[in-house]
Scaffold this motif. Structure first.
Motif: not given
Ligand code: SF4
Length: 167
Positions: A82, A86, A118-119, A122
């Motif tokens: 992750l 980012k 969250e991963t 993305n």
């Protein structure tokens, strides 16, 4: 995290020219695994994020990055994966991110933990599911066995249904 390999550019690990990071370590142990040595979390060399980001930024042909392995989304690897994604998005906001995982999208969503959610938020495309030797098909594009799916992750999440990418 260790990395089993890195391709500066490839057209066989997703659509368009892509850098490909193979992380080390995988808990799935699929019979017929194409990358058995990468199941070991200690295999390969130490992952150096800055060096890999620099190599990606030096290459103007690239359209995105693919995470593969090994298993990028197991609990051991997902924090650094992750963080890497980012960092790529900071320097290359238009890049698309593909990720291979032995976990299905449903299994990942069922975790319902912050870092996995969250991963997934993305990742643009998830090639999901364990490799199945009995369903192996060498003619398939970007995947090894019939059970695996090439998923449009944002659409799957927002439309609450499975949406596959045409390749
Ligand atoms: S998920 Fe991939 S790397 Fe892991 S055991 Fe299965 S084929 Fe091998």
């Amino acid at each position: 995290m260790k990395m089993a390999g890195f391709y500066d550019e490839s057209i066989s690990n997703g659509l368009g020219w892509r850098a490909v990071l193979f992380v080390s370590g995988c808990p799935h142990n699929c019979p017929g695994c194409h990358n058995k040595e990468a199941q070991n979390f200690n295999y390969g060399q130490e992952f150096n994020k800055e060096e890999i980001i620099n190599r990606i930024c030096e290459n103007s042909i690239l359209k995105g990055v693919t995470l593969s392995g090994g298993e990028p989304l197991c609990k051991e690897n997902i924090p650094e994966v992750l963080d890497f994604i980012k960092s790529i998005k900071e320097v290359r906001p238009n890049f698309n991110i593909w990720c291979y995982s032995g976990y299905t999208l449903e299994e990942l969503m069922d975790r319902n933990d912050e870092i996995t959610n969250e991963t997934l938020a993305n990742i643009d495309v998830l090639v999901d599911g364990r490799f199945r030797e009995d369903l192996k098909n060498p003619t398939l594009k970007f995947k090894g066995s019939e059970n695996q799916r090439i998923l449009d992750v944002p659409k799957c999440i927002h439309e609450h249904k499975i949406v596959q990418v045409a390749v």
